[in-house]
Design a protein around this motif. Structure first.
Motif, PDB file in Angstrom:
ATOM      1  N   LEU A 210      -8.268  13.008   2.977  1.00  0.00           N
ATOM      2  CA  LEU A 210      -9.014  11.763   3.133  1.00  0.00           C
ATOM      3  C   LEU A 210      -9.129  11.448   4.621  1.00  0.00           C
ATOM      4  CD1 LEU A 210      -7.215   9.888   0.226  1.00  0.00           C
ATOM      5  CD2 LEU A 210      -9.591  10.674   0.206  1.00  0.00           C
ATOM      6  N   SER A 211      -9.883  10.418   4.958  1.00  0.00           N
ATOM      7  CA  SER A 211     -10.106  10.125   6.376  1.00  0.00           C
ATOM      8  C   SER A 211      -9.854   8.655   6.678  1.00  0.00           C
ATOM      9  CB  SER A 211     -11.543  10.482   6.776  1.00  0.00           C
ATOM     10  OG  SER A 211     -12.441   9.468   6.363  1.00  0.00           O
ATOM     11  N   SER A 212      -9.806   8.354   7.956  1.00  0.00           N
ATOM     12  CA  SER A 212      -9.566   6.981   8.405  1.00  0.00           C
ATOM     13  C   SER A 212     -10.716   6.057   8.032  1.00  0.00           C
ATOM     14  CB  SER A 212      -9.352   6.957   9.919  1.00  0.00           C
ATOM     15  OG  SER A 212     -10.502   7.475  10.578  1.00  0.00           O
ATOM     16  N   GLU A 213     -11.893   6.612   7.784  1.00  0.00           N
ATOM     17  CA  GLU A 213     -13.067   5.796   7.454  1.00  0.00           C
ATOM     18  C   GLU A 213     -13.165   5.471   5.971  1.00  0.00           C
ATOM     19  OE1 GLU A 213     -14.855   4.660   9.949  1.00  0.00           O
ATOM     20  OE2 GLU A 213     -13.499   5.799  11.260  1.00  0.00           O
ATOM     21  N   ASP A 214     -12.354   6.107   5.167  1.00  0.00           N
ATOM     22  CA  ASP A 214     -12.461   5.919   3.719  1.00  0.00           C
ATOM     23  C   ASP A 214     -11.844   4.599   3.277  1.00  0.00           C
ATOM     24  OD1 ASP A 214     -13.681   8.396   3.299  1.00  0.00           O
ATOM     25  OD2 ASP A 214     -11.755   9.437   3.111  1.00  0.00           O
ATOM     26  N   PHE A 215     -12.455   4.004   2.252  1.00  0.00           N
ATOM     27  CA  PHE A 215     -11.875   2.864   1.557  1.00  0.00           C
ATOM     28  C   PHE A 215     -11.180   3.443   0.319  1.00  0.00           C
ATOM     29  CE2 PHE A 215     -12.065  -0.445  -1.737  1.00  0.00           C
ATOM     30  CZ  PHE A 215     -11.438  -1.496  -1.087  1.00  0.00           C
ATOM     31  N   ILE A 216      -9.849   3.492   0.356  1.00  0.00           N
ATOM     32  CA  ILE A 216      -9.109   4.240  -0.663  1.00  0.00           C
ATOM     33  C   ILE A 216      -8.629   3.331  -1.781  1.00  0.00           C
ATOM     34  CG2 ILE A 216      -7.087   5.684  -1.123  1.00  0.00           C
ATOM     35  CD1 ILE A 216      -7.316   6.765   1.688  1.00  0.00           C
ATOM     36  N   VAL A 217      -9.117   3.637  -2.977  1.00  0.00           N
ATOM     37  CA  VAL A 217      -8.650   3.001  -4.204  1.00  0.00           C
ATOM     38  C   VAL A 217      -7.628   3.950  -4.817  1.00  0.00           C
ATOM     39  CG1 VAL A 217      -9.311   2.100  -6.471  1.00  0.00           C
ATOM     40  CG2 VAL A 217     -10.898   1.892  -4.521  1.00  0.00           C
ATOM     41  N   GLY A 218      -6.411   3.477  -5.028  1.00  0.00           N
ATOM     42  CA  GLY A 218      -5.347   4.364  -5.494  1.00  0.00           C
ATOM     43  C   GLY A 218      -4.843   4.012  -6.880  1.00  0.00           C
ATOM     44  N   HIS A 219      -4.304   5.017  -7.542  1.00  0.00           N
ATOM     45  CA  HIS A 219      -3.662   4.830  -8.848  1.00  0.00           C
ATOM     46  C   HIS A 219      -2.548   5.850  -8.981  1.00  0.00           C
ATOM     47  CE1 HIS A 219      -3.055   5.522 -13.206  1.00  0.00           C
ATOM     48  NE2 HIS A 219      -3.268   4.238 -13.307  1.00  0.00           N
ATOM     49  N   ILE A 220      -1.400   5.405  -9.524  1.00  0.00           N
ATOM     50  CA  ILE A 220      -0.289   6.305  -9.810  1.00  0.00           C
ATOM     51  C   ILE A 220       0.066   6.151 -11.286  1.00  0.00           C
ATOM     52  CG2 ILE A 220       2.114   6.895  -9.301  1.00  0.00           C
ATOM     53  CD1 ILE A 220       1.722   5.677  -6.522  1.00  0.00           C
ATOM     54  N   GLY A 221       0.069   7.254 -12.009  1.00  0.00           N
ATOM     55  CA  GLY A 221       0.419   7.165 -13.421  1.00  0.00           C
ATOM     56  C   GLY A 221       0.125   8.453 -14.156  1.00  0.00           C
ATOM     57  N   ARG A 222       0.860   8.661 -15.216  1.00  0.00           N
ATOM     58  CA  ARG A 222       0.684   9.840 -16.063  1.00  0.00           C
ATOM     59  C   ARG A 222      -0.720   9.835 -16.673  1.00  0.00           C
ATOM     60  NH1 ARG A 222       4.680   8.784 -18.954  1.00  0.00           N
ATOM     61  NH2 ARG A 222       6.250  10.150 -18.044  1.00  0.00           N
ATOM     62  N   PHE A 223      -1.302  11.025 -16.785  1.00  0.00           N
ATOM     63  CA  PHE A 223      -2.623  11.139 -17.419  1.00  0.00           C
ATOM     64  C   PHE A 223      -2.444  11.078 -18.936  1.00  0.00           C
ATOM     65  CE2 PHE A 223      -3.429  13.058 -13.264  1.00  0.00           C
ATOM     66  CZ  PHE A 223      -4.636  12.458 -12.920  1.00  0.00           C
ATOM     67  N   ASN A 224      -2.438   9.859 -19.459  1.00  0.00           N
ATOM     68  CA  ASN A 224      -2.380   9.656 -20.898  1.00  0.00           C
ATOM     69  C   ASN A 224      -3.204   8.426 -21.273  1.00  0.00           C
ATOM     70  OD1 ASN A 224      -0.803   7.422 -20.250  1.00  0.00           O
ATOM     71  ND2 ASN A 224       1.111   8.310 -20.945  1.00  0.00           N
ATOM     72  N   LYS A 225      -3.348   8.190 -22.556  1.00  0.00           N
ATOM     73  CA  LYS A 225      -4.218   7.122 -23.046  1.00  0.00           C
ATOM     74  C   LYS A 225      -3.814   5.759 -22.506  1.00  0.00           C
ATOM     75  CE  LYS A 225      -6.050   5.135 -27.325  1.00  0.00           C
ATOM     76  NZ  LYS A 225      -6.023   5.192 -28.809  1.00  0.00           N
TER      77      LYS A 225
END
Length: 380
Positions: A210-225
Motif C-alpha cells: 500500500l502507499s502513503s496516498e491510500d485511504f485504507i479501510v481495514g478489517h481483521i477477522g476469520r473468513f466465515n459467515k
C-alpha cells in the motif's frame, strides 16, 4: 500452581480472536508459574503466527486429530468427521489427561462434546468453559445440540464453571443453564503492545503493498459467515466510487476465503484489495489503517475491536455488537438493515462521532489474567 498442568482446549490455533486470547492466556500465565499446554482438535497451520509464538515460548501444542489422508474423499471425510472422530478424539484426549494429570481444563468454542464423553475421568479436575459468542446464537441451533447437552452434563456432574465475556452474556448463560454462578472475564488486551504504536507509516504501508496516498479501510477477522465479508465488500465498492484512492486491507484466514476472493473479482476490486494472513504485527497493521470496518452479524466480545480502539483509529461497526466494548466517540455503530450508502458515508466522514465514553482499562490483560489465575488456583 508451579508444575501443575493447565490445559487450554480449543478446536484449532489460527489468528482468530479466541485463538489469540488462548495464546495470550498461555504466555501471561506461564510467566506467573503456570504449566500451560494447548490441546487442539485439528493440527495448527505451521504458518500460524499464534502457533509459532506459542512454540517459541515453550508452550506445548498437542493435536487430537491428525488424520488428513482421506479428506479428499467426500464419503470418508464425512464418515470420519461426524461418526468416528468424536470417539477417536475423546479417546486421544483421555490419554492426554491420564498422562498429564491436569489441575484444570479450560474449554473454548465447540469442544465440550469431546470432554463430556470422558467425564468419568474428570472428577478431580477443575473445568472452565468460555462462551465466545452470544449464547442464544451459539447454543440454540441444530449444530450445537450436542454442545448444549454436553454443557448441561458437565455442569451437573463435574461442576463445569461457565465464563461470560460481558454482563449480559452472564445473565443469558445463567438463565439458559439454570445456574447462578457464571463469571465474567473480559477478552483482555495487552495494552503495552497496542498503546503508542510507533511505525514509519509510509514505509510500513509500502511493505504490505500500500502507499502513503491510500485511504485504507481495514478489517481483521476469520473468513466465515459471522464476519459478513460479502456485505463489507459491497460497502467498500461504494466507498471506491466516492473516493478513488480507497484501499481495503483484509487480515485473516478461514474456510470462506476463496468465496470472498471471487466476490472481490465480481466487484472488480482486485487492484483495490490486499489480503494478509498469519500476521504477528497486528498493532502495526491497525496503526497503518485510516478506519476499521467491522460489520459482523454477531459477536461475543471481539478482542480485535478493543485493540483497534486502544490503537486509536475510527471504527465503523454493526450495532449487533455488545456496547460493553464501545469505549470512545471514535466508534460508530450502524444497523445492518441500513442502506449501504449510510455505511460508506460513515467510513468516509472523518468528523462523524459516536456517543460512547467508557473505561477501557477494565479490558487490560494483566487484570483479567490475574482474575483467571485466581480461578485456576481456587483463590476466588
Amino acid at each position: 500452581m508451579k508444575n501443575k498442568v493447565v490445559i487450554e482446549l480449543i478446536p484449532g490455533i489460527s489468528e482468530g480472536g479466541a485463538e489469540t486470547l488462548v495464546k495470550d492466556y498461555c504466555l501471561f500465565l506461564k510467566k506467573k508459574g503456570f504449566n500451560m499446554e494447548v490441546v487442539t482438535l485439528l493440527p495448527p497451520s505451521k504458518d500460524s503466527a499464534n502457533y509459532k509464538i506459542l512454540l517459541d515460548n515453550g508452550v506445548k501444542v498437542i493435536s487430537l486429530d491428525k488424520n488428513r489422508w482421506f479428506y479428499s474423499n467426500w464419503f470418508l471425510r464425512n464418515l470420519w468427521r461426524y461418526t468416528i472422530r468424536p470417539i477417536y478424539a475423546s479417546y486421544q484426549l483421555a490419554k492426554i489427561i491420564k498422562h498429564q494429570h491436569p489441575h484444570c481444563i479450560h474449554v473454548h468454542m465447540r469442544m465440550l462434546e469431546y470432554l463430556s464423553r470422558i467425564s468419568f475421568l474428570l472428577k478431580d479436575i477443575k473445568l472452565f468453559y468460555t462462551c465466545h459468542n452470544e449464547p442464544h446464537l451459539f447454543f440454540e441451533n441444530k449444530k450445537s445440540f450436542l454442545e448444549k447437552r454436553a454443557a448441561n452434563k458437565l455442569i451437573c456432574n463435574n461442576g463445569l464453571q461457565l465464563i461470560a465475556l460481558h454482563d449480559e452474556m452472564r445473565k443469558e448463560l445463567n438463565h439458559m443453564f439454570n445456574v447462578n454462578n457464571t463469571i465474567v472475564i473480559h477478552n483482555g488486551v495487552d495494552f503495552s503492545r497496542f498503546e503508542n504504536v510507533r511505525i514509519d507509516r509510509d514505509a510500513y504501508r509500502n511493505s504490505i503493498g500500500l502507499s502513503s496516498e491510500d485511504f485504507i479501510v481495514g478489517h481483521i477477522g476469520r473468513f466465515n459467515k459471522q464476519k459478513n465479508h460479502t456485505f463489507l465488500l459491497k460497502i467498500f465498492a461504494l466507498i471506491v466510487e466516492k473516493k478513488s484512492n480507497a484501499k481495503l486491507l483484509l487480515i485473516g484466514d478461514g474456510a470462506l476465503r476463496n468465496q470472498v476472493e471471487k466476490e472481490i473479482d465480481n466487484l472488480n476490486l482486485r487492484n483495490k484489495c490486499v489480503i494478509l494472513e498469519h500476521r504477528a504485527d497486528i498493532p502495526q497493521l491497525l496503526a497503518s489503517m485510516d478506519v476499521f470496518l467491522f460489520p459482523s452479524l454477531f459477536e461475543g466480545l471481539p478482542v480485535t475491536l478493543v485493540e483497534a480502539q486502544v490503537v486509536g483509529i475510527r471504527c465503523v461497526v454493526s450495532n449487533t455488537i455488545t456496547k460493553e466494548c464501545f469505549f470512545n466517540n471514535r466508534i460508530i455503530p450502524i444497523g445492518l438493515e441500513e442502506p449501504i450508502d449510510i455505511w460508506a458515508n460513515a467510513v468516509l466522514d472523518q468528523t462523524m462521532q459516536g456517543p460512547y465514553e467508557a473505561n477501557i482499562m477494565r479490558f487490560d490483560m494483566n487484570s483479567e489474567i490475574n482474575h483467571l489465575g485466581q480461578l485456576y488456583t481456587n483463590e476466588i
